[in-house]
Design a protein around this motif. Structure first.
Motif, PDB file in Angstrom:
ATOM      1  N   ALA A  75      -1.266  -0.537   8.734  1.00 19.62           N
ATOM      2  CA  ALA A  75      -2.676  -0.335   8.426  1.00 19.62           C
ATOM      3  C   ALA A  75      -2.862   0.680   7.299  1.00 19.62           C
ATOM      4  CB  ALA A  75      -3.431   0.119   9.675  1.00 19.62           C
ATOM      5  N   ALA A  76      -2.069   1.751   7.327  1.00 22.59           N
ATOM      6  CA  ALA A  76      -2.167   2.772   6.282  1.00 22.59           C
ATOM      7  C   ALA A  76      -1.756   2.202   4.927  1.00 22.59           C
ATOM      8  CB  ALA A  76      -1.298   3.971   6.635  1.00 22.59           C
ATOM      9  N   ALA A  77      -0.757   1.334   4.930  1.00 24.94           N
ATOM     10  CA  ALA A  77      -0.328   0.700   3.684  1.00 24.94           C
ATOM     11  C   ALA A  77      -1.428  -0.206   3.129  1.00 24.94           C
ATOM     12  CB  ALA A  77       0.950  -0.103   3.920  1.00 24.94           C
ATOM     13  N   MET A  78      -2.017  -1.002   3.987  1.00 25.09           N
ATOM     14  CA  MET A  78      -3.069  -1.925   3.549  1.00 25.09           C
ATOM     15  C   MET A  78      -4.310  -1.176   3.067  1.00 25.09           C
ATOM     16  SD  MET A  78      -1.603  -4.793   3.767  1.00 25.09           S
ATOM     17  CE  MET A  78      -3.012  -5.860   3.408  1.00 25.09           C
ATOM     18  N   ALA A  79      -4.517   0.025   3.597  1.00 26.55           N
ATOM     19  CA  ALA A  79      -5.678   0.823   3.193  1.00 26.55           C
ATOM     20  C   ALA A  79      -5.396   1.664   1.953  1.00 26.55           C
ATOM     21  CB  ALA A  79      -6.110   1.732   4.350  1.00 26.55           C
TER      22      ALA A  79
END
Length: 221
Positions: A177-181
């Protein structure tokens, strides 16, 4: 309208490793860790081109997992990276700079030295070329499971910048999720987390043995 793009099967999707003739090679910069080479390559009908690139020994990294199925956590390390001016969250990693050391053993060593962890199981997760337009580095990411902490009196003595490398466990889902954000950017962490997420969804059945041959690496048999 007819497309000129051919269709290709899964089995056909393979990089072709066949270096073209090199008509000139010169070390134009000798650095502390790696050198910069300037080479003239003969592309046949396309003529000759000159390319400057970093000659890199290659590296390995380890994505360590713990926790119950579906709620796995990843061990991350924060390290300052001067070229981009950032304290990046990463996973344990290191250069292949010990003569004769097999890559999977180098990965286990990095896990021990940087994270105070040992792995009961090690599998090959994914391979990638970091920046093929300007860097010869090939990097292999392993998946470590059944991990255990090294006893305090048996831990590796860190020095210099490695003394200030905070570690943490974080949910694999939260890493994705952090990567996608756009909140984390280290390519090895991203590559490893995305690969682990896919492998988990497939029941881990696509993993390769840790000692699998690494034919595309020019310096590893």
């Amino acid at each position: 309208m007819t497309s000129e793009h051919r269709r290709m099967s899964r089995d056909d999707l393979v990089d072709e490793y066949a270096k073209v003739p090199v008509t000139r090679s010169e070390c134009v910069y000798e650095g502390r860790v790696w050198n910069v080479l300037s080479e003239e390559a003969d592309l046949g009908d396309a003529g000759r081109v000159t390319r400057d690139f970093v000659d890199h020994p290659g590296a390995v990294a380890v994505l360590a997992l713990r926790g119950d199925a579906g709620a796995e956590e990843v061990l991350v390390i924060q390290q300052y990276r001067h070229p981009i001016g950032a304290r990046e969250w990463e996973i344990p990693a290191g250069l292949l700079d010990v003569d004769g050391e097999p890559p999977h053993e180098a990965a286990l060593r990095e896990l021990y030295e940087e994270a105070d962890l040992r792995a009961g199981r090690l599998d090959l997760l994914i391979d990638y070329a970091s920046s093929p337009g300007g860097l010869s580095e090939q990097l292999r990411v392993y998946l470590a499971r059944d991990v255990s902490e090294v006893a305090a009196d048996d831990r590796f003595e860190r020095e210099d910048e490695e003394l200030d490398m905070p570690t943490a466990w974080v949910s694999l889902d939260d890493v994705v999720a952090a990567a996608m954000a756009g909140r984390i950017h280290n390519p090895t962490l991203l590559m490893g987390a995305f690969a682990a997420n896919v492998a988990r969804a497939n029941g881990w059945k696509d993993l390769r043995p840790a000692d699998s041959p690494w034919e595309v690496h020019p310096k590893v048999s």
